[in-house]
Design a protein around this motif. Structure first.
Motif, mmCIF file in Angstrom:
data_model
loop_
_atom_site.group_PDB
_atom_site.id
_atom_site.type_symbol
_atom_site.label_atom_id
_atom_site.label_comp_id
_atom_site.label_asym_id
_atom_site.label_seq_id
_atom_site.Cartn_x
_atom_site.Cartn_y
_atom_site.Cartn_z
ATOM 1 N N ARG A 146 0.997 -1.189 0.216
ATOM 2 C CA ARG A 146 0.151 0.300 0.059
ATOM 3 C C ARG A 146 0.957 0.996 0.015
ATOM 4 O O ARG A 146 0.784 2.685 -0.525
ATOM 5 C CB ARG A 146 -0.538 0.050 1.328
ATOM 6 N N LEU A 154 -4.993 0.695 -4.836
ATOM 7 C CA LEU A 154 -3.794 0.303 -4.477
ATOM 8 C C LEU A 154 -3.795 0.049 -5.684
ATOM 9 O O LEU A 154 -2.407 -0.011 -5.691
ATOM 10 C CB LEU A 154 -3.811 -1.254 -4.040
ATOM 11 N N ASP A 163 -8.513 -3.562 -3.023
ATOM 12 C CA ASP A 163 -8.848 -2.419 -1.913
ATOM 13 C C ASP A 163 -9.872 -2.862 -0.969
ATOM 14 O O ASP A 163 -9.885 -2.263 0.557
ATOM 15 C CB ASP A 163 -9.557 -1.191 -2.873
ATOM 16 N N HIS A 192 -5.365 4.103 4.408
ATOM 17 C CA HIS A 192 -6.277 3.151 3.709
ATOM 18 C C HIS A 192 -7.228 2.747 4.080
ATOM 19 O O HIS A 192 -8.515 3.067 3.374
ATOM 20 C CB HIS A 192 -5.374 2.175 3.247
#
Ligand SMILES: N[C@@H](CCC(=O)N[C@@H](CS)C(=O)NCC(=O)O)C(=O)O
Length: 214
Positions: A146, A154, A163, A192
């Motif tokens: 990541r 990604l 993702d 993320h």
């Protein structure tokens, strides 16, 4: 068509979120694998979730196989502009499937640890240590992957299945085993998760962890 399973399962959640992102309509049957095993069994002898029952009664099992079918529907219905949530071939597809396998494998280990904790009188040290080492090993790889991404997601400009899978297993792992996720060590993953969880589909399709009782 209806999707069986509760959204505290990262596998059920990733399927439901993919359906929302694709704009595929479905009904939800939030049956519990333990309390409602008898209801699930006619559709899936493994009594596991997710199970997606199509309009003609065909039942699809395992999140990766279900998502494969969703990609086919989405492509066929022109629901998607350009790329699907997974490239159809080549190195880019293999890379994303590799990451999905790592993420869902991490999910398997987190779920195993939950069962170990709630279903056994005494936890088996050998198994707990093995699962924890596997989780740590995968988190390190996911963090590196990541952090290396120069794109918003990604593997590109659009959100992909990898993702979603990563965000769903991170949520479960952090909720069930907070000691296994150090936010200062996994900064790219923490960012993320926040990026995904802020999206409407993730905010709508979510459920606090409700583990089986032993
Ligand atoms: N590889 C499967 C894993 C599914 C899975 O582990 N589901 C759990 C819920 S999180 C389950 O059904 N557990 C009950 C059992 O395994 O008996 C997938 O990707 O769908």
């Amino acid at each position: 068509m209806f999707l069986i399973g509760q959204y505290d399962s990262p596998f059920v959640r990733r399927v439901a979120i993919a359906m929302r992102l694709y704009g595929i309509a479905f009904e939800h049957r939030p049956w519990s694998t333990f309390n409602d095993a008898g209801k699930i069994a006619p559709y899936n002898p493994l009594r596991r979730v997710p199970t997606l029952v199509l309009d003609d009664g065909e039942a699809l099992i395992d999140s990766e196989a279900i998502i494969d079918h969703l990609d086919e529907i989405a492509r066929g219905q022109d629901k998607i502009a350009g790329e699907a949530m997974l490239p159809s071939r080549g190195e880019a597809r293999r890379r994303q499937l590799w990451l999905c396998a790592l993420a869902t494998g991490l999910g398997d280990k987190s779920v195993s640890l939950i069962y170990e904790r709630v279903l056994r009188k005494e936890q088996l040290k050998l198994w707990v240590e093995r699962c924890e080492a596997q989780i740590a090993g995968v988190l390190d790889v996911l963090e590196k992957e990541r952090a290396a991404a120069a794109t918003p997601w990604l593997y590109g400009e659009r959100i992909g299945h990898s993702d979603v899978a990563v965000a769903c297993v991170l949520r479960l792992t952090r909720e069930a085993h907070p000691h296994l996720f150090d936010g200062s060590r996994y900064q790219a993953l923490a960012a993320h998760a926040a990026q995904c969880e802020a999206l409407p589909a993730f905010r709508e399709i979510v459920q606090p962890l409700d583990p089986p009782k032993g």
